[in-house]
Structure formats: C-alpha cells, structure tokens
Design a protein around this motif. Structure first.
Motif, PDB file in Angstrom:
ATOM      1  N   GLY A  89      13.513 -23.492  20.545  1.00 54.46           N
ATOM      2  CA  GLY A  89      12.846 -24.648  19.860  1.00 54.46           C
ATOM      3  C   GLY A  89      11.624 -25.346  20.158  1.00 54.46           C
ATOM      4  N   LEU A  90      10.643 -25.385  19.369  1.00 56.35           N
ATOM      5  CA  LEU A  90       9.233 -25.979  19.727  1.00 56.35           C
ATOM      6  C   LEU A  90       9.177 -27.578  19.378  1.00 56.35           C
ATOM      7  CD1 LEU A  90       7.118 -23.119  18.291  1.00 56.35           C
ATOM      8  CD2 LEU A  90       8.146 -23.211  20.550  1.00 56.35           C
ATOM      9  N   GLY A  91      10.167 -28.073  18.891  1.00 61.14           N
ATOM     10  CA  GLY A  91      10.097 -29.474  18.912  1.00 61.14           C
ATOM     11  C   GLY A  91       9.796 -29.914  17.395  1.00 61.14           C
ATOM     12  N   ASP A  92       9.022 -29.067  16.782  1.00 66.56           N
ATOM     13  CA  ASP A  92       8.386 -29.451  15.306  1.00 66.56           C
ATOM     14  C   ASP A  92       8.956 -28.062  14.497  1.00 66.56           C
ATOM     15  OD1 ASP A  92       7.044 -29.404  12.903  1.00 66.56           O
ATOM     16  OD2 ASP A  92       5.199 -30.287  14.026  1.00 66.56           O
ATOM     17  N   PRO A  93       9.768 -28.789  13.428  1.00 66.12           N
ATOM     18  CA  PRO A  93      10.459 -27.693  12.512  1.00 66.12           C
ATOM     19  C   PRO A  93       9.659 -27.108  11.971  1.00 66.12           C
ATOM     20  CG  PRO A  93      11.130 -29.906  12.359  1.00 66.12           C
ATOM     21  CD  PRO A  93      10.282 -30.114  13.266  1.00 66.12           C
ATOM     22  N   ALA A  94       8.424 -27.215  11.686  1.00 63.53           N
ATOM     23  CA  ALA A  94       7.390 -26.328  10.929  1.00 63.53           C
ATOM     24  C   ALA A  94       6.686 -25.212  12.081  1.00 63.53           C
ATOM     25  CB  ALA A  94       6.177 -27.062  10.424  1.00 63.53           C
ATOM     26  N   ASP A  95       6.587 -25.572  13.093  1.00 63.57           N
ATOM     27  CA  ASP A  95       6.357 -24.764  14.092  1.00 63.57           C
ATOM     28  C   ASP A  95       7.422 -23.777  14.570  1.00 63.57           C
ATOM     29  OD1 ASP A  95       3.786 -25.929  14.250  1.00 63.57           O
ATOM     30  OD2 ASP A  95       4.284 -27.023  16.036  1.00 63.57           O
ATOM     31  N   THR A  96       8.612 -24.087  14.741  1.00 61.73           N
ATOM     32  CA  THR A  96       9.712 -23.293  14.929  1.00 61.73           C
ATOM     33  C   THR A  96       9.973 -22.290  13.690  1.00 61.73           C
ATOM     34  OG1 THR A  96      10.942 -25.053  16.431  1.00 61.73           O
ATOM     35  CG2 THR A  96      11.974 -23.295  15.623  1.00 61.73           C
ATOM     36  N   GLY A  97       9.655 -22.763  12.711  1.00 62.02           N
ATOM     37  CA  GLY A  97       9.885 -22.012  11.445  1.00 62.02           C
ATOM     38  C   GLY A  97       8.795 -20.757  11.236  1.00 62.02           C
ATOM     39  N   GLN A  98       7.736 -21.181  11.771  1.00 59.81           N
ATOM     40  CA  GLN A  98       6.481 -20.176  11.801  1.00 59.81           C
ATOM     41  C   GLN A  98       6.973 -19.211  13.045  1.00 59.81           C
ATOM     42  OE1 GLN A  98       2.680 -21.939  12.069  1.00 59.81           O
ATOM     43  NE2 GLN A  98       3.231 -23.139  10.389  1.00 59.81           N
ATOM     44  N   LEU A  99       7.388 -19.625  14.144  1.00 57.76           N
ATOM     45  CA  LEU A  99       7.924 -18.630  15.228  1.00 57.76           C
ATOM     46  C   LEU A  99       8.925 -17.813  14.834  1.00 57.76           C
ATOM     47  CD1 LEU A  99       7.420 -17.828  18.287  1.00 57.76           C
ATOM     48  CD2 LEU A  99       9.094 -19.312  18.707  1.00 57.76           C
ATOM     49  N   TRP A 100      10.097 -18.281  14.284  1.00 61.96           N
ATOM     50  CA  TRP A 100      11.094 -17.523  13.627  1.00 61.96           C
ATOM     51  C   TRP A 100      10.788 -16.768  12.699  1.00 61.96           C
ATOM     52  CZ3 TRP A 100      15.247 -17.020  16.095  1.00 61.96           C
ATOM     53  CH2 TRP A 100      16.117 -16.599  15.532  1.00 61.96           C
ATOM     54  N   ALA A 101       9.363 -16.819  11.907  1.00 62.95           N
ATOM     55  CA  ALA A 101       8.978 -15.604  10.963  1.00 62.95           C
ATOM     56  C   ALA A 101       8.970 -14.488  11.690  1.00 62.95           C
ATOM     57  CB  ALA A 101       7.768 -16.209  10.269  1.00 62.95           C
ATOM     58  N   ILE A 102       8.731 -14.372  13.013  1.00 61.46           N
ATOM     59  CA  ILE A 102       8.442 -13.294  13.806  1.00 61.46           C
ATOM     60  C   ILE A 102       9.949 -12.748  14.606  1.00 61.46           C
ATOM     61  CG2 ILE A 102       7.382 -14.028  15.688  1.00 61.46           C
ATOM     62  CD1 ILE A 102       5.797 -11.462  16.122  1.00 61.46           C
ATOM     63  N   MET A 103      10.390 -13.894  15.095  1.00 60.39           N
ATOM     64  CA  MET A 103      11.649 -13.771  15.924  1.00 60.39           C
ATOM     65  C   MET A 103      12.928 -13.382  15.104  1.00 60.39           C
ATOM     66  SD  MET A 103      10.425 -14.341  18.943  1.00 60.39           S
ATOM     67  CE  MET A 103      12.139 -14.525  19.838  1.00 60.39           C
ATOM     68  N   GLY A 104      13.080 -13.927  13.875  1.00 57.99           N
ATOM     69  CA  GLY A 104      14.090 -13.578  13.072  1.00 57.99           C
ATOM     70  C   GLY A 104      14.504 -12.041  12.847  1.00 57.99           C
ATOM     71  N   PRO A 105      13.383 -11.415  12.304  1.00 56.26           N
ATOM     72  CA  PRO A 105      13.494  -9.800  12.056  1.00 56.26           C
ATOM     73  C   PRO A 105      13.805  -8.880  13.397  1.00 56.26           C
ATOM     74  CG  PRO A 105      11.576 -10.793  10.578  1.00 56.26           C
ATOM     75  CD  PRO A 105      12.115 -11.785  11.512  1.00 56.26           C
ATOM     76  N   LEU A 106      13.059  -9.561  14.371  1.00 57.85           N
ATOM     77  CA  LEU A 106      13.222  -8.997  15.624  1.00 57.85           C
ATOM     78  C   LEU A 106      14.594  -9.022  16.048  1.00 57.85           C
ATOM     79  CD1 LEU A 106      11.801  -7.377  17.786  1.00 57.85           C
ATOM     80  CD2 LEU A 106      11.054  -9.566  18.928  1.00 57.85           C
ATOM     81  N   ALA A 107      15.207 -10.307  16.187  1.00 59.45           N
ATOM     82  CA  ALA A 107      16.530 -10.533  16.404  1.00 59.45           C
ATOM     83  C   ALA A 107      17.470  -9.676  15.561  1.00 59.45           C
ATOM     84  CB  ALA A 107      16.837 -11.723  16.310  1.00 59.45           C
ATOM     85  N   GLY A 108      17.198  -9.506  14.345  1.00 60.80           N
ATOM     86  CA  GLY A 108      18.093  -8.927  13.371  1.00 60.80           C
ATOM     87  C   GLY A 108      18.303  -7.079  13.853  1.00 60.80           C
ATOM     88  N   LEU A 109      17.116  -6.609  14.155  1.00 58.55           N
ATOM     89  CA  LEU A 109      16.886  -5.324  14.742  1.00 58.55           C
ATOM     90  C   LEU A 109      17.572  -5.178  15.986  1.00 58.55           C
ATOM     91  CD1 LEU A 109      15.747  -2.303  14.032  1.00 58.55           C
ATOM     92  CD2 LEU A 109      13.599  -3.235  15.468  1.00 58.55           C
ATOM     93  N   LEU A 110      17.079  -5.913  16.911  1.00 56.96           N
ATOM     94  CA  LEU A 110      17.707  -5.696  18.226  1.00 56.96           C
ATOM     95  C   LEU A 110      19.240  -5.938  18.382  1.00 56.96           C
ATOM     96  CD1 LEU A 110      14.887  -7.048  20.423  1.00 56.96           C
ATOM     97  CD2 LEU A 110      15.206  -4.651  19.623  1.00 56.96           C
ATOM     98  N   ALA A 111      19.622  -6.632  17.614  1.00 55.20           N
ATOM     99  CA  ALA A 111      21.205  -7.231  17.574  1.00 55.20           C
ATOM    100  C   ALA A 111      22.102  -5.900  17.004  1.00 55.20           C
ATOM    101  CB  ALA A 111      21.540  -8.289  16.632  1.00 55.20           C
ATOM    102  N   ASN A 112      21.591  -4.759  16.527  1.00 56.00           N
ATOM    103  CA  ASN A 112      22.030  -3.666  16.007  1.00 56.00           C
ATOM    104  C   ASN A 112      22.252  -2.615  17.101  1.00 56.00           C
ATOM    105  OD1 ASN A 112      22.983  -4.782  13.694  1.00 56.00           O
ATOM    106  ND2 ASN A 112      21.035  -4.532  12.726  1.00 56.00           N
TER     107      ASN A 112
END
Length: 213
Positions: A134-157
């Motif tokens: 977490g980055l401390g700011d929900p907006a910043d964390t959401g922007q970071l998760w825009a790239i981390m989320g799909p990456l996590a979904g791919l690597l989780a399989n």
C-alpha cells in the motif's frame, strides 16, 4: 638493383598489438558468455514486516560455487497479522512521476511483458510469495494496482508456484513472506534486461513523463 621501399618504424608491431588486444577481448567475452550460460540455483526464505529477515543460498557452476547469505534479523518485529501501526503522519510524495509511468499504456504493457518473460525464465520448485502493498493514498494505490492486478492474476496461474499480491488502500505498508527454490540461466536474464533497456516504449514513456512534469 631496385631499392626496396622503406617501412615506417613501429607500424607492424602496432598492428600486431592491436590484433592481440582484439583476441584478448574476444576470449574474455567468450568466457563471460560461457559463465553466464551456466545455471544458477537460488534457495531463499525471506520475510519482511518492519525489516527483512531470512536467508538466501546460491549454487552456481554445478556446485563449484556455493554461497549462503543470512539477512539481518530485527530484535522487534511487527506481528504477522494486522496492520502496521504508523508512528508518523502520512505524507504525500512530492513527485508522482512513477505513477504517471504506470498510466502510460505502452510503458505498462512493456513492463508487463518483461515481468511475464522473467517469471517464465525461472524454473520454480515449491515457490510461495505473499506481498501486501500500500502507498498510503488510495488513489495512488489504485493506480499502482492497475498494473499489479493483471500481473498478479497471470502469475497466480503458474504451476509449481504460488504468488499472492494483496493491495492495502488505507495504510502505507510493504509486507513480504516468500520461500522456494528457483533455477535460472543468467545469460537469459541479461538478454531480457537488454531488450527492456532498448525498448522504444520504455524510453518514450520516460520522455513523455518528464515533459509532462
């Protein structure tokens, strides 16, 4: 009797010296490539709450080189569950250029491809990785998760590995719990890094971010 043309002194030795230097450079490069082509096996057990703890063991050149590095252990660590208590008030970063890079579509896709290729380059055995970020700011964390989320979904399989990335939108936190064994060819990693460095999408994203800032 015809006179033979005079040779300039030092010209032939200098040419021979140049050829010797080229041969030495060629041999050195060949040795480096051969060494980088040898498999590297890394065993690790790393965790982080407030400080990094654990160890890393590397085995290279079919066992000729074996290194084990312990990580520093803190005398007081945060509990494994629950949120990390912040002693200082939250401060927003003065610059958000890294997040601006994340919003760049071409840059994001190139980083995504690099991470995917890098993950596939590892031969994994009983790998388990848990990351809470977490980055401390929900907006910043959401922007970071825009790239981390799909990456996590791919690597989780991926087989023989378990990767879990968890976003934290309310606190600035980085927690890690990982262990496993991976084998990789260093030369392959170097090639992937060079391709990333020479990628036009990476440099275009950096230039556009600097111009926008």
């Amino acid at each position: 009797m015809a006179k033979q043309p005079l040779r300039k002194p030092g010209k032939l030795p200098n040419k021979r010296m140049f050829d010797v230097v080229l041969q030495v450079i060629g041999v050195v490069l060949l040795v480096v490539v051969v060494l980088l082509a040898l498999p590297l096996t890394v065993r690790f057990q790393i965790s982080r709450q407030q400080t990094f703890q654990g160890w890393i063991a590397a085995r290279w050149a079919f066992g000729l080189v074996h290194i084990r590095l312990p990580l520093p252990v803190s005398g007081h660590t945060a509990p494994r569950s629950g949120r990390v208590q912040r002693k200082r008030p939250r401060q927003k970063p003065s610059s958000r250029k890294p997040l601006a890079l994340v919003r760049n579509g071409k840059f994001r896709r190139r980083i995504f491809r690099f991470a995917s290729d890098l993950w596939r380059a590892f031969r994994k055995r009983d790998v388990s990785i848990y990351i809470r970020l977490g980055l401390g700011d929900p907006a910043d964390t959401g922007q970071l998760w825009a790239i981390m989320g799909p990456l996590a979904g791919l690597l989780a399989n991926v087989r023989q590995a378990r990767l879990e990335l968890v976003p934290e939108f309310s606190d600035a936190v980085f927690e890690l719990d990982s262990r496993g064994t991976i084998t990789v060819i260093p030369l392959q990693i170097v090639c992937l890094g060079l391709l990333l460095f020479l990628s036009p999408a990476i440099w275009q994203g950096i230039i556009q971010t600097r111009q926008a800032g």
